[in-house]
Every structure is written in structure tokens, then in C-alpha cells.
Design an enzyme around this catalytic site. Sequence first.
Site, PDB file in Angstrom:
ATOM      1  N   LYS A   1       0.753  -1.334   0.110  1.00 40.45           N
ATOM      2  CA  LYS A   1      -0.015  -0.085   0.111  1.00 40.45           C
ATOM      3  C   LYS A   1       0.846   1.211  -0.011  1.00 40.45           C
ATOM      4  O   LYS A   1       1.876   1.446   0.646  1.00 40.45           O
ATOM      5  CB  LYS A   1      -1.069  -0.010   1.313  1.00 40.45           C
ATOM      6  CG  LYS A   1      -1.742   1.211   1.398  1.00 40.45           C
ATOM      7  CD  LYS A   1      -2.736   1.046   2.560  1.00 40.45           C
ATOM      8  CE  LYS A   1      -3.853   1.920   2.760  1.00 40.45           C
ATOM      9  NZ  LYS A   1      -4.675   1.806   3.896  1.00 40.45           N
TER      10      LYS A   1
ATOM     11  N   SER B   1      -9.237   1.852   3.005  1.00 35.77           N
ATOM     12  CA  SER B   1      -8.423   2.498   2.126  1.00 35.77           C
ATOM     13  C   SER B   1      -7.372   1.674   1.122  1.00 35.77           C
ATOM     14  O   SER B   1      -6.852   2.124   0.332  1.00 35.77           O
ATOM     15  CB  SER B   1      -7.940   3.753   2.844  1.00 35.77           C
ATOM     16  OG  SER B   1      -7.085   3.378   3.799  1.00 35.77           O
TER      17      SER B   1
ATOM     18  N   SER C   1      -9.747  -0.614   7.019  1.00 34.80           N
ATOM     19  CA  SER C   1      -9.302  -0.262   5.846  1.00 34.80           C
ATOM     20  C   SER C   1      -8.605  -1.607   5.124  1.00 34.80           C
ATOM     21  O   SER C   1      -8.087  -1.540   3.836  1.00 34.80           O
ATOM     22  CB  SER C   1      -8.219   0.786   5.880  1.00 34.80           C
ATOM     23  OG  SER C   1      -8.871   2.261   5.964  1.00 34.80           O
TER      24      SER C   1
END
Length: 438
Positions: A39, A116, A140
Site C-alpha cells: 500500500k 482505504s 481499511s
Amino acid sequence: MADSSSNYGAFMDSFVLRSPSPSSSSQLLPLHGLTFAIKDIFDIAGRVTGFGNPDWKRTHAPAAATSPVVLAALAAGATSLGTTVMDEMAYSINGENAHYGTPTNPCAPGRVPGGSSSGSAVAVAAKLVDFSLGTDTTGSVRVPAAYCGIFGIRTSHGLVSAENVIPMAQTFDTVGWFARDISTLSRVTKVLLPLPDDTVNQPTKVTIPMDCFQILGSVDDSTYQIVNVSVAKRFGSHAIIDNMNLGDFVCDNVPSIGKFIVAFAESELPSVPALSAISHVMFGLLRPQFKANHAEWVNSAKPNLGPVLHERIHDTIASEDNEPLEDFQAIMAEFKSALAALLKDHGILAIPTVPGPPPLAGMEASPDLENFQARALTLQSIASLSGSCQVSIPVGTRNGVPVSVSLVAQHGADHFLLSVAEQLYQTLLDEATKSWAS
């Protein structure tokens, strides 16, 4: 930026990172042969960490050091294939990014991938990598795992280093990861979270609260029955099954929550008022931390933010510091203590990961969408506010959309949690298939 047509829009940048010291014995390393994605919130030395926003990337220098979690994966023999798209500043569970595009959900095309850690989930679901790294503050990792039909773990708060990871709100920020199968998830967890192996691998009590499954809101939803039957079949002779309402448990064991529940008790939509209050407390503590971390940059850089997140982030930055933080901190302490008591001696809590199918991509803001997201966050707040570990388990697709359930264990019981998930998984699949066929 990588060509999105071939990678489901999952990757921000494609590049190869290997173990810093390859040797003839590299095949003996625990993650040898596995590929992973990162990420775009984890620092990689010499690269600018993007945090989901081009203005953040433009106004920040390359990282001086690499995240310890990334280094641990590389040192264990895994190969990184690049960084992944995320929601701007990690401030959403939807997975849509106005600048870099929304990664395509391979399990439910046309629906959001969840955020996210959207690109990290998609990279795994699309079989572009074997596992991926994400972060989870208010869901997330868990939400995109559920939306994309894969496994995802939110580790116990504070056990995995968040050093060289851009903070969202440190009280709740955790590192987590995704995989398509539970054995890979466990393999990665043993490396990235090296805890002593638990000698007990079966639960003594499994709490399956009816009110949490009523949040699903569908009269023909059979997930509650599937979980109950599966647990009884797999652990019935070893574990007590308790179907108490979690809302009642919170009311009885978190005395300071009372005055906040009233505001949520009027809703006619499926909800658990006590958990809505827990979610309210979580955000009451999160917002000032996010503001302290990022207000100065937002005010000085004046970044171009996507329309939904522009409003949300600016509202947080502009908010007055008049929340009853002492009350919220007292509630968090009481809730942590209450959940630790519920899950002590190898207890497990089983809940839906999300309140239903992932929303359609590109949906306009609406009361229905806001209510869905609010219900999703009430479910996420259980592990977030208590600091517990949680694993999201895919149990198949129904009517073309993924269905998942979650198991929660007490803080520090991450390996026990995955052992229980591994034992229960096939039974959950079998019972879901049987139930939906009938």
C-alpha cells in the site's frame, strides 16, 4: 504509473524489490517464492510515499528508510512487485480515488473494492500477487477483504511496527495483510508477527450475537444460521455457543456509554444503538489525531482532494476541539476491558464483516449509502476501539456478490485467531453452499 488495463488499476507503481541478501539458502526462507504488493502508505527508501494524493507526493521528499514490515517480508524471501492505489489520506472505506482511478473489484465488477487499502486487496483478488500489505484504522483491511472476496487480517493494535508508515490516527492504526487462502495468510502472519505459538487452537466459547447479524438488514439473509451451524459442527463438543446481543453486553459492561446511546436509539433502520455509540466514540477520538497529524499540510499545501474526501477532510480539519475527549477515553478503556473479559480464555466473537454487498462504483452520495457506511463502521469499531485482532473470511458469492464473516479474538491472540479460522473455513463454505442452494 503502471498501465491500469492489465493490472485492474491496482498498482500505483510497478517495480521489483527482492531480499537484500539473496544466497544459495534463500529457498529455505519462509516466504520464498511469494510475491507481494505494498500500500502506498508504507515508506520505501529512496521513493516518495504517495498517501493516495498527487499533491502529497509532489510536496514530500523521498523516504529516508523503509518500513520494518516491508523489510521483514523481503528478508523472509518474498518479492515485492510495487505499490498500490489507496484512498486519499486513508480517509475512506470505499476504495475510490478521484486522481488515480478506482481499482476494479475482480470479485464484483462494477462495485467498489473497499478502502482505504483498495489496490492491495485488488492485487491479491486478481492474482497479481500472493499477498499484500495494507493498513487498518477503521476497517481499511477488513472492508476491502470482504468486498473483494479474500482473506484479510487486522492485527492486534501495536504488535506490528507502524514505523515509517504515514499515520492516520495512531490510537487505531494497525498494519494488516491480504491473501487468497488462509494458509498463505497464516504463513505471512508467522513471519510479520512472530508471536509464540498458542498451545490451544480450539475456542472454549464462540459468541455469535444475533443483533450484529440483524445489521445485515435482509429478511432472507442466512449468514447468521450458516455461522451458528458451522461453529456447532466444527467446535460444538468443545465450545459454548452464545447468541447474546452485543448491544446489551455493551450497555451492561460499558457504563459510561449510556448518555451517548440515546442519540442512536431512534433509528428505524437496522442498527445496534450501543455499537453506533461505540463508532461515534471511535471517530471522536480519531478526528483530533488526524487533525494533529495533517492539518498543517492541508492548510499550507491546499491539496486537490476528490469531492467526497475534500468535504470530509476539511470538516475534520476545521472542527472545533470541543469533543468530550475524557468521556471518550473512559469509554474506550471500559470497552477494551469488557471485550477482553468476553474473549478471555480463548473466546471468539463471530460477526459480519460488512452489512451487505459492496456499493456500486460511482454512486452519488445519498442517505441510503450514508446509512450503509455507518452500519459498516459500527461493525469495524468493535476491533478498532478495543485494539483486538480480526480476520475477514470469504464464504463464497451469492447473487453475484461476495459474502464474508469475521472472527475477533483478544489482543495478542492473532495466531490463535488464524488457527480457528483455518479449522472453521471449509465448514463455513460447505454450509453456505448448502444453505444458498436450498
